[in-house]
Design a protein around this motif. Sequence first.
Motif, PDB file in Angstrom:
ATOM      1  N   LEU A  22      29.009  82.209  48.037  1.00  0.00           N
ATOM      2  CA  LEU A  22      28.959  81.910  46.441  1.00  0.00           C
ATOM      3  C   LEU A  22      28.611  83.326  45.325  1.00  0.00           C
ATOM      4  CD1 LEU A  22      29.342  79.803  44.955  1.00  0.00           C
ATOM      5  CD2 LEU A  22      26.672  79.200  45.487  1.00  0.00           C
ATOM      6  N   ILE A  23      28.094  83.565  46.127  1.00  0.00           N
ATOM      7  CA  ILE A  23      28.229  85.547  44.699  1.00  0.00           C
ATOM      8  C   ILE A  23      28.961  85.453  44.417  1.00  0.00           C
ATOM      9  CG2 ILE A  23      26.942  86.979  44.383  1.00  0.00           C
ATOM     10  CD1 ILE A  23      24.843  86.690  45.607  1.00  0.00           C
ATOM     11  N   GLY A  24      29.843  85.847  45.859  1.00  0.00           N
ATOM     12  CA  GLY A  24      31.622  86.885  45.667  1.00  0.00           C
ATOM     13  C   GLY A  24      32.332  86.466  44.878  1.00  0.00           C
ATOM     14  N   ARG A  25      32.124  85.095  44.817  1.00  0.00           N
ATOM     15  CA  ARG A  25      33.295  83.760  44.003  1.00  0.00           C
ATOM     16  C   ARG A  25      32.943  83.998  42.789  1.00  0.00           C
ATOM     17  NH1 ARG A  25      32.391  80.105  48.441  1.00  0.00           N
ATOM     18  NH2 ARG A  25      31.786  79.056  46.838  1.00  0.00           N
ATOM     19  N   MET A  26      31.820  84.769  42.134  1.00  0.00           N
ATOM     20  CA  MET A  26      31.496  84.092  41.132  1.00  0.00           C
ATOM     21  C   MET A  26      31.760  85.253  39.962  1.00  0.00           C
ATOM     22  SD  MET A  26      27.023  83.722  41.152  1.00  0.00           S
ATOM     23  CE  MET A  26      26.587  82.540  41.437  1.00  0.00           C
ATOM     24  N   THR A  27      32.623  85.356  38.912  1.00  0.00           N
ATOM     25  CA  THR A  27      32.908  86.499  37.875  1.00  0.00           C
ATOM     26  C   THR A  27      31.708  87.085  36.991  1.00  0.00           C
ATOM     27  OG1 THR A  27      32.691  85.165  36.010  1.00  0.00           O
ATOM     28  CG2 THR A  27      34.595  85.081  36.718  1.00  0.00           C
ATOM     29  N   LEU A  28      32.082  88.247  37.310  1.00  0.00           N
ATOM     30  CA  LEU A  28      30.563  89.035  36.070  1.00  0.00           C
ATOM     31  C   LEU A  28      29.813  87.889  35.846  1.00  0.00           C
ATOM     32  CD1 LEU A  28      28.487  91.391  36.028  1.00  0.00           C
ATOM     33  CD2 LEU A  28      30.537  92.882  34.288  1.00  0.00           C
ATOM     34  N   GLU A  29      30.229  87.661  34.062  1.00  0.00           N
ATOM     35  CA  GLU A  29      30.420  86.593  33.375  1.00  0.00           C
ATOM     36  C   GLU A  29      29.709  85.644  34.086  1.00  0.00           C
ATOM     37  OE1 GLU A  29      33.432  88.324  31.342  1.00  0.00           O
ATOM     38  OE2 GLU A  29      33.217  87.691  33.565  1.00  0.00           O
ATOM     39  N   GLU A  30      29.458  84.836  35.010  1.00  0.00           N
ATOM     40  CA  GLU A  30      28.927  83.699  35.713  1.00  0.00           C
ATOM     41  C   GLU A  30      27.773  84.503  36.416  1.00  0.00           C
ATOM     42  OE1 GLU A  30      32.657  80.400  37.270  1.00  0.00           O
ATOM     43  OE2 GLU A  30      31.901  82.669  38.891  1.00  0.00           O
ATOM     44  N   LYS A  31      27.398  85.945  37.081  1.00  0.00           N
ATOM     45  CA  LYS A  31      26.903  86.353  37.785  1.00  0.00           C
ATOM     46  C   LYS A  31      25.706  86.796  36.471  1.00  0.00           C
ATOM     47  CE  LYS A  31      28.679  88.499  41.517  1.00  0.00           C
ATOM     48  NZ  LYS A  31      29.581  90.304  42.225  1.00  0.00           N
ATOM     49  N   THR A 108      33.140  78.557  39.144  1.00  0.00           N
ATOM     50  CA  THR A 108      31.994  78.530  40.687  1.00  0.00           C
ATOM     51  C   THR A 108      30.461  77.405  40.579  1.00  0.00           C
ATOM     52  OG1 THR A 108      32.501  80.646  40.432  1.00  0.00           O
ATOM     53  CG2 THR A 108      30.846  80.055  41.602  1.00  0.00           C
ATOM     54  N   PRO A 109      30.908  76.609  41.387  1.00  0.00           N
ATOM     55  CA  PRO A 109      29.462  75.396  41.437  1.00  0.00           C
ATOM     56  C   PRO A 109      28.381  75.764  41.334  1.00  0.00           C
ATOM     57  CG  PRO A 109      31.484  74.193  41.882  1.00  0.00           C
ATOM     58  CD  PRO A 109      31.658  76.015  41.983  1.00  0.00           C
ATOM     59  N   VAL A 110      27.579  75.811  40.857  1.00  0.00           N
ATOM     60  CA  VAL A 110      25.765  76.215  41.110  1.00  0.00           C
ATOM     61  C   VAL A 110      25.123  75.281  40.899  1.00  0.00           C
ATOM     62  CG1 VAL A 110      24.256  77.672  41.255  1.00  0.00           C
ATOM     63  CG2 VAL A 110      26.603  78.782  41.583  1.00  0.00           C
ATOM     64  N   PRO A 111      24.490  74.593  41.277  1.00  0.00           N
ATOM     65  CA  PRO A 111      23.008  74.064  40.786  1.00  0.00           C
ATOM     66  C   PRO A 111      21.926  75.003  39.665  1.00  0.00           C
ATOM     67  CG  PRO A 111      22.778  74.129  43.089  1.00  0.00           C
ATOM     68  CD  PRO A 111      24.253  74.653  42.445  1.00  0.00           C
ATOM     69  N   LEU A 112      21.450  74.039  39.156  1.00  0.00           N
ATOM     70  CA  LEU A 112      20.466  74.949  37.942  1.00  0.00           C
ATOM     71  C   LEU A 112      18.644  74.602  38.626  1.00  0.00           C
ATOM     72  CD1 LEU A 112      22.841  74.777  36.349  1.00  0.00           C
ATOM     73  CD2 LEU A 112      21.696  75.286  34.512  1.00  0.00           C
ATOM     74  N   LEU A 113      17.734  75.952  38.891  1.00  0.00           N
ATOM     75  CA  LEU A 113      16.915  75.618  38.595  1.00  0.00           C
ATOM     76  C   LEU A 113      16.033  75.397  37.138  1.00  0.00           C
ATOM     77  CD1 LEU A 113      14.776  75.984  40.787  1.00  0.00           C
ATOM     78  CD2 LEU A 113      14.484  78.865  39.498  1.00  0.00           C
ATOM     79  N   ILE A 114      15.209  73.887  37.005  1.00  0.00           N
ATOM     80  CA  ILE A 114      15.533  73.418  35.749  1.00  0.00           C
ATOM     81  C   ILE A 114      13.556  73.801  36.279  1.00  0.00           C
ATOM     82  CG2 ILE A 114      14.559  71.478  34.510  1.00  0.00           C
ATOM     83  CD1 ILE A 114      17.111  70.293  35.661  1.00  0.00           C
ATOM     84  N   SER A 115      13.180  74.310  34.892  1.00  0.00           N
ATOM     85  CA  SER A 115      11.458  74.874  34.986  1.00  0.00           C
ATOM     86  C   SER A 115      10.946  74.393  33.714  1.00  0.00           C
ATOM     87  CB  SER A 115      11.267  75.893  34.819  1.00  0.00           C
ATOM     88  OG  SER A 115      11.974  76.748  33.559  1.00  0.00           O
ATOM     89  N   THR A 116       9.449  74.041  33.741  1.00  0.00           N
ATOM     90  CA  THR A 116       8.420  74.505  32.900  1.00  0.00           C
ATOM     91  C   THR A 116       7.457  74.613  32.763  1.00  0.00           C
ATOM     92  OG1 THR A 116       8.050  71.718  31.153  1.00  0.00           O
ATOM     93  CG2 THR A 116       7.419  71.622  33.756  1.00  0.00           C
ATOM     94  N   ASP A 117       6.164  74.653  32.116  1.00  0.00           N
ATOM     95  CA  ASP A 117       4.469  74.994  32.148  1.00  0.00           C
ATOM     96  C   ASP A 117       4.482  73.775  32.368  1.00  0.00           C
ATOM     97  OD1 ASP A 117       4.719  78.095  31.124  1.00  0.00           O
ATOM     98  OD2 ASP A 117       6.260  77.278  29.444  1.00  0.00           O
TER      99      ASP A 117
END
Length: 582
Positions: A22-31, A108-117
């Motif tokens: 998956l990382i290998g399919r990412m553009t530099l901007e996506e990384k 390059t589909p990637v789920p997001l990590l949603i966070s909070t305090d």
Amino acid sequence: MGATPVQAAEDGRVNRDKLRELIGRMTLEEKVGQLFVMRVYGHSATAPDQVDIDHNLEEIGVRSAAELIAKYHVGGIIYFAWAHNTRDPHQIADLSNGIQKSGLQQTTPVPLLISTDQEHGIVCRVGKPATLMPGAMALGAGGSTSDARRAAKIAGAELAAVGIRQNYAPVADVNVNPANPVIGVRSFGADPQAVAELVAAQVKGYQSGGVAATSKHFPGHGDTATDSHTGIPYIHHTREQWQELDAPPFEAAIAAGIDSIMTAHIVVPALDAAEDPATLSPPILTGILREQLGYDGVVVTDSLGMQGVRTKYGDDRVPVLALKAGVDQLLNPPDLAVAWNAVLAAVRGGELTEARLDESILRILELKARRGLFKQPYVTHKGVDRVVGTRSHLASADRIAEATTTLLVNEGGALPLSRRRQPNLLVVGADPASPSGSTGPPTTVLAKALTELGFTATALSTGTAPTAAKIDEAVAAASGKDAVIVGTYNVAAGSAQSTLVSRLAATGVPVVTVAIRNPYDVAQLSGQKATLAAYSWTDVELRAAARVIAGKAEPEGRLPVPVQRADDPTRTLYPIGYGLSY
């Protein structure tokens, strides 16, 4: 809502080869984007209110979370109540689903990590009807690792149900400085080993509940009188003192399998002779955290908008230096365009390598996989209703809170108050801004709780700095009352709050003080018949204090920090472990 891009985790096992593909399919901007966790205004990922659109355009240059993800490919989003992200559980779940849909619609589909305090106590971003637990120092007063773990497991399950999979808790700082303006009751206490045990319990609780725990603030923010939001704190511990005082909770968190650790914007000369903030320090993050302590999980910065990390270097250098120091996630930069482009330029210019980015991205994707985001990134209203704010969770919160209230003074057995003839009480004191989810100001909440327990209680807010007129009003209102309850908040020497207590005591009406934040207040007060430490002004802790006042619960809490004498701070008034019983 559509298939996930890669089956990166099965039955809790992470498939690293799939993640590397998956990382290998990412553009530099996506990384570059994967490294950032950013705030965004609005209750909806695609259709925020106009006021939130305006804020987003002004601060980020986008209209919505969906546009933020499309433009910058961010790997995570942090929720705040003030950003209107957390109105109610169903709305939070819908926002989370909208964010995940936007992430999975990228090239390059990637789920997001949603966070909070969601530390609980005085720092909460998700309020009622979610279950709100006692804060860290209250749990420290309770002293039960099983209660700490249970509280975190409930909190983690409720966060996961609304789509939040990374919680910036527990606080692992050892609060050995009573003047600490930013940690205080957010810490479990002043004993490193006791703090370590409670941190480990909460790490296990949060992560078994379904969210990544984040111990903070490495290498330890407990001994400072400076707030890193507004300045650069210096910690003058020797390396040996750091090892003895500050390190144990982080070592315990690592041993417990912590998913992420947050850095502190503090300077510790004994750990880095260059006196860089720890967030930007290779000797601290790589030399100590990675190499000495053997931690290979995700390292996330504290907010990059805080002054403690911005003073020495410009906003364009901070994210680059943080990555060079060993950070993986860059949290909430003040200007995302500046930070994002700075990292991009650093790679293109050779200061950072793409391979260095890949190391951090792999850690981040592994965390996402462990938290089930590749397998099931979405949540449901049915799941929310099944988990959030259930009767059993709320009952657990009340039970845990009952074991935390600490009785420090009880002259002549003033407490518990007799309810034989429905005593008439006055509740006065400080009414700081209510933590998320509180049903009202502390005086109102406490008066209501006492009324429900059979008293007649009237509330009168006198504030954290009562004027002479307000003190006179309180003294007049005390006439004819059977007792006065005074909520105190961070009482300083010679403060108006101290005057309020002494003036009320001079009326002859019994005065009971309740420290609704730091327990150190008792050293600055005189004349009261009884003093309780509640450690916070959230509903659950105020209700527990009311039950103790009424004799419906025993004061089981014991001080997790020492209280020094006001006239001689080198001498201890009440030691760690002190607390009276009925």
